[in-house]
Write a protein that holds these residues in place. Structure first.
Motif, PDB file in Angstrom:
ATOM      1  N   MET A   1       1.069  -1.311  -0.020  1.00 43.63           N
ATOM      2  CA  MET A   1      -0.118  -0.002   0.047  1.00 43.63           C
ATOM      3  C   MET A   1       0.667   1.244   0.128  1.00 43.63           C
ATOM      4  O   MET A   1       1.695   1.302   0.675  1.00 43.63           O
ATOM      5  CB  MET A   1      -1.044   0.139   1.192  1.00 43.63           C
ATOM      6  CG  MET A   1      -1.716   0.828   0.600  1.00 43.63           C
ATOM      7  SD  MET A   1      -3.085   1.125   0.072  1.00 43.63           S
ATOM      8  CE  MET A   1      -4.116  -0.214   0.772  1.00 43.63           C
ATOM      9  N   ASN A   2       0.677   1.795  -1.196  1.00 43.76           N
ATOM     10  CA  ASN A   2       1.395   3.748  -0.786  1.00 43.76           C
ATOM     11  C   ASN A   2       0.751   4.955  -0.074  1.00 43.76           C
ATOM     12  O   ASN A   2      -0.164   4.617  -0.347  1.00 43.76           O
ATOM     13  CB  ASN A   2       1.869   3.380  -2.447  1.00 43.76           C
ATOM     14  CG  ASN A   2       2.898   5.182  -2.349  1.00 43.76           C
ATOM     15  OD1 ASN A   2       2.784   5.554  -1.989  1.00 43.76           O
ATOM     16  ND2 ASN A   2       1.902   5.547  -3.883  1.00 43.76           N
ATOM     17  N   PRO A   3       1.738   4.515   0.661  1.00 51.39           N
ATOM     18  CA  PRO A   3       1.429   5.926   1.864  1.00 51.39           C
ATOM     19  C   PRO A   3       1.387   7.397   0.993  1.00 51.39           C
ATOM     20  O   PRO A   3       1.468   8.232   1.788  1.00 51.39           O
ATOM     21  CB  PRO A   3       1.921   5.651   3.036  1.00 51.39           C
ATOM     22  CG  PRO A   3       3.509   4.500   2.358  1.00 51.39           C
ATOM     23  CD  PRO A   3       3.113   3.995   1.070  1.00 51.39           C
ATOM     24  N   SER A   4       1.040   7.477   0.138  1.00 52.89           N
ATOM     25  CA  SER A   4       0.971   8.795  -0.626  1.00 52.89           C
ATOM     26  C   SER A   4       0.556   9.806  -0.054  1.00 52.89           C
ATOM     27  O   SER A   4      -1.309   9.474   0.515  1.00 52.89           O
ATOM     28  CB  SER A   4      -0.327   8.944  -2.090  1.00 52.89           C
ATOM     29  OG  SER A   4       0.454   9.930  -2.904  1.00 52.89           O
ATOM     30  N   LEU A   5       1.048  10.799   0.275  1.00 52.43           N
ATOM     31  CA  LEU A   5       0.835  12.032   1.095  1.00 52.43           C
ATOM     32  C   LEU A   5      -0.325  13.224   0.216  1.00 52.43           C
ATOM     33  O   LEU A   5      -0.447  14.519   0.761  1.00 52.43           O
ATOM     34  CB  LEU A   5       2.316  12.954   1.528  1.00 52.43           C
ATOM     35  CG  LEU A   5       2.599  11.944   2.711  1.00 52.43           C
ATOM     36  CD1 LEU A   5       3.935  13.351   3.111  1.00 52.43           C
ATOM     37  CD2 LEU A   5       1.064  12.027   3.958  1.00 52.43           C
ATOM     38  N   THR A   6      -0.409  12.941  -0.978  1.00 55.10           N
ATOM     39  CA  THR A   6      -1.140  13.955  -1.661  1.00 55.10           C
ATOM     40  C   THR A   6      -3.043  14.302  -0.997  1.00 55.10           C
ATOM     41  O   THR A   6      -2.567  15.436  -0.608  1.00 55.10           O
ATOM     42  CB  THR A   6      -1.373  13.411  -2.676  1.00 55.10           C
ATOM     43  OG1 THR A   6      -0.445  12.825  -3.414  1.00 55.10           O
ATOM     44  CG2 THR A   6      -2.524  14.399  -3.928  1.00 55.10           C
ATOM     45  N   PRO A   7      -3.058  13.164  -0.207  1.00 58.73           N
ATOM     46  CA  PRO A   7      -4.840  14.176   0.096  1.00 58.73           C
ATOM     47  C   PRO A   7      -3.973  14.495   2.204  1.00 58.73           C
ATOM     48  O   PRO A   7      -4.734  15.678   2.072  1.00 58.73           O
ATOM     49  CB  PRO A   7      -5.162  12.826   0.610  1.00 58.73           C
ATOM     50  CG  PRO A   7      -4.666  11.122  -0.084  1.00 58.73           C
ATOM     51  CD  PRO A   7      -3.048  12.146  -0.337  1.00 58.73           C
ATOM     52  N   ALA A   8      -3.215  14.713   1.841  1.00 58.00           N
ATOM     53  CA  ALA A   8      -2.486  15.664   3.131  1.00 58.00           C
ATOM     54  C   ALA A   8      -1.467  17.008   3.380  1.00 58.00           C
ATOM     55  O   ALA A   8      -1.167  17.177   4.205  1.00 58.00           O
ATOM     56  CB  ALA A   8      -2.161  14.128   4.129  1.00 58.00           C
ATOM     57  N   VAL A   9      -1.629  16.642   1.259  1.00 60.57           N
ATOM     58  CA  VAL A   9      -0.634  18.211   2.074  1.00 60.57           C
ATOM     59  C   VAL A   9      -1.297  19.286   2.377  1.00 60.57           C
ATOM     60  O   VAL A   9      -0.035  20.361   3.382  1.00 60.57           O
ATOM     61  CB  VAL A   9      -0.430  18.808  -0.111  1.00 60.57           C
ATOM     62  CG1 VAL A   9       0.606  19.140  -0.136  1.00 60.57           C
ATOM     63  CG2 VAL A   9       0.388  17.312  -0.179  1.00 60.57           C
ATOM     64  N   THR A  10      -2.058  19.873   2.406  1.00 60.26           N
ATOM     65  CA  THR A  10      -2.851  20.996   3.247  1.00 60.26           C
ATOM     66  C   THR A  10      -2.952  20.977   3.762  1.00 60.26           C
ATOM     67  O   THR A  10      -2.588  21.703   4.831  1.00 60.26           O
ATOM     68  CB  THR A  10      -4.252  20.762   2.345  1.00 60.26           C
ATOM     69  OG1 THR A  10      -4.096  21.004   0.959  1.00 60.26           O
ATOM     70  CG2 THR A  10      -4.535  22.301   3.035  1.00 60.26           C
ATOM     71  N   PRO A  11      -3.386  19.782   4.577  1.00 57.87           N
ATOM     72  CA  PRO A  11      -3.005  20.225   6.652  1.00 57.87           C
ATOM     73  C   PRO A  11      -1.254  19.700   7.443  1.00 57.87           C
ATOM     74  O   PRO A  11      -1.420  20.265   7.954  1.00 57.87           O
ATOM     75  CB  PRO A  11      -2.961  18.784   6.691  1.00 57.87           C
ATOM     76  CG  PRO A  11      -3.843  17.858   5.858  1.00 57.87           C
ATOM     77  CD  PRO A  11      -4.265  19.167   4.658  1.00 57.87           C
ATOM     78  N   ILE A  12      -0.816  19.092   6.230  1.00 62.05           N
ATOM     79  CA  ILE A  12       0.404  19.139   6.842  1.00 62.05           C
ATOM     80  C   ILE A  12       1.115  20.499   6.570  1.00 62.05           C
ATOM     81  O   ILE A  12       1.885  21.163   7.039  1.00 62.05           O
ATOM     82  CB  ILE A  12       1.682  18.261   6.116  1.00 62.05           C
ATOM     83  CG1 ILE A  12       1.435  17.099   6.169  1.00 62.05           C
ATOM     84  CG2 ILE A  12       2.955  18.798   6.577  1.00 62.05           C
ATOM     85  CD1 ILE A  12       1.725  16.162   5.283  1.00 62.05           C
ATOM     86  N   ALA A  13       0.630  21.482   5.412  1.00 67.27           N
ATOM     87  CA  ALA A  13       0.813  22.611   5.030  1.00 67.27           C
ATOM     88  C   ALA A  13       0.420  23.616   6.129  1.00 67.27           C
ATOM     89  O   ALA A  13       1.262  24.649   6.822  1.00 67.27           O
ATOM     90  CB  ALA A  13       1.112  23.378   3.692  1.00 67.27           C
ATOM     91  N   ASN A  14      -0.621  23.632   6.787  1.00 67.48           N
ATOM     92  CA  ASN A  14      -0.881  24.014   7.293  1.00 67.48           C
ATOM     93  C   ASN A  14      -0.799  24.231   9.182  1.00 67.48           C
ATOM     94  O   ASN A  14      -0.711  25.254   9.337  1.00 67.48           O
ATOM     95  CB  ASN A  14      -2.799  24.048   7.537  1.00 67.48           C
ATOM     96  CG  ASN A  14      -3.582  23.751   6.367  1.00 67.48           C
ATOM     97  OD1 ASN A  14      -3.239  25.032   5.963  1.00 67.48           O
ATOM     98  ND2 ASN A  14      -5.249  23.706   6.344  1.00 67.48           N
ATOM     99  N   GLU A  15      -0.109  23.093   9.259  1.00 69.18           N
ATOM    100  CA  GLU A  15       0.381  22.731  10.725  1.00 69.18           C
ATOM    101  C   GLU A  15       2.026  23.143  10.788  1.00 69.18           C
ATOM    102  O   GLU A  15       2.572  23.836  11.638  1.00 69.18           O
ATOM    103  CB  GLU A  15       1.171  21.108  10.653  1.00 69.18           C
ATOM    104  CG  GLU A  15       1.104  21.130  12.540  1.00 69.18           C
ATOM    105  CD  GLU A  15       1.586  19.275  13.035  1.00 69.18           C
ATOM    106  OE1 GLU A  15       2.132  18.985  13.728  1.00 69.18           O
ATOM    107  OE2 GLU A  15       0.577  18.486  11.752  1.00 69.18           O
ATOM    108  N   PHE A  16       2.834  23.271   9.311  1.00 69.40           N
ATOM    109  CA  PHE A  16       4.257  23.505   9.709  1.00 69.40           C
ATOM    110  C   PHE A  16       4.517  24.445   8.833  1.00 69.40           C
ATOM    111  O   PHE A  16       5.412  25.050   9.356  1.00 69.40           O
ATOM    112  CB  PHE A  16       5.005  22.413   8.991  1.00 69.40           C
ATOM    113  CG  PHE A  16       5.402  21.379   9.693  1.00 69.40           C
ATOM    114  CD1 PHE A  16       5.239  21.264  11.461  1.00 69.40           C
ATOM    115  CD2 PHE A  16       4.987  20.031   9.110  1.00 69.40           C
ATOM    116  CE1 PHE A  16       5.588  20.408  11.343  1.00 69.40           C
ATOM    117  CE2 PHE A  16       4.593  18.547   9.750  1.00 69.40           C
ATOM    118  CZ  PHE A  16       5.395  18.860  10.731  1.00 69.40           C
ATOM    119  N   LEU A  17       3.807  25.065   7.796  1.00 69.19           N
ATOM    120  CA  LEU A  17       3.505  26.109   7.363  1.00 69.19           C
ATOM    121  C   LEU A  17       5.066  26.344   6.366  1.00 69.19           C
ATOM    122  O   LEU A  17       5.793  27.820   7.048  1.00 69.19           O
ATOM    123  CB  LEU A  17       3.410  27.942   8.693  1.00 69.19           C
ATOM    124  CG  LEU A  17       2.355  27.962   9.108  1.00 69.19           C
ATOM    125  CD1 LEU A  17       2.484  28.968  10.331  1.00 69.19           C
ATOM    126  CD2 LEU A  17       0.986  27.856   8.283  1.00 69.19           C
TER     127      LEU A  17
END
Length: 218
Positions: A1-17
């Motif tokens: 299973m590929n844990p691609s971060l594509t769906p999570a890019v926005t929340p990661i960017a919101n947290e780490f800016l």
């Protein structure tokens, strides 16, 4: 299973800016490229069997560790590392699958590619509730405790990969490819494996040598 971060890019960017959020996708793509090159050539050097197991293990380990990332640079690094495993998984699995098939069934390799699309659907379905309900919204003060959804998502994807790795490594006997062994001049070992595969499939096998120009299971 590929844990691609594509769906999570926005929340990661919101947290780490980060100043350049697309660098996360770039890190993944670099890992995929490096993995495809390394494992694609490497399995011709050290064998299909080890690469078959290790690519999934690398994906699982770094996928799970990535959930604890304290900053953007760290998650980008782990994304590249798990993608290094993912990049090799598809070509190595395809090589193993194809080299154990008789010529009459090699069309099944096309069906194998469906698994990649199916994995993306599963990942999206898992991401839907986690990223939709457990992440920060844009233009808000975002703390780790308010933004755990993407971490749970990465753990879920890495966990699935780890289960697959354990099942593949512990419960299945994966033989080295006879074609690879023949290329290394190990004809007797290739013959032994062909006989063992035939035995497991309840098929007779009386050939004592393998012509190099033919698929050993034809």
């Amino acid at each position: 299973m590929n844990p691609s971060l594509t769906p999570a890019v926005t929340p990661i960017a919101n947290e780490f800016l980060p100043s350049h959020p697309p660098l996360l996708s770039l890190a993944q793509n670099i890992g995929l490229l490096a993995g495809a090159v390394f494992w694609g050539f490497g399995c011709d050097i050290f064998g299909r069997r080890h690469a078959f197991n290790l690519t999934l293990g690398v994906t699982a380990v770094f996928g799970l560790v990535a959930a604890a990332s304290p900053n953007f640079a760290t998650i980008g690094t782990f994304a590249a590392l798990w993608s290094f495993g993912v990049g090799g998984n598809l070509p190595v699995d395809s090589a193993v699958f194809l080299e154990f098939l008789p010529g009459s069934h090699q069309y099944l390799l096309t069906i194998l590619s469906i698994d990649w699309a199916f994995a993306q659907v599963v990942a999206t379905l898992i991401a839907w509730p986690l990223l939709g309900n457990l992440t920060c919204q844009e233009n808000t003060t975002c703390t780790r405790s308010q933004n755990m959804g993407w971490r749970y998502f990465v753990v879920a994807m890495g966990g699935i990969s780890m289960i697959e790795f354990i099942v593949r490594f512990v419960f299945f006997t994966v033989y080295e490819s006879p074609k690879y062994l023949m290329g290394k001049g190990l004809d007797e070992e290739a013959v032994r494996i062909v006989h063992e595969v035939a035995r497991r499939n309840g098929r007779p096998s009386t050939r004592q040598s393998l012509p190099f120009s033919r698929n050993p299971l034809c």
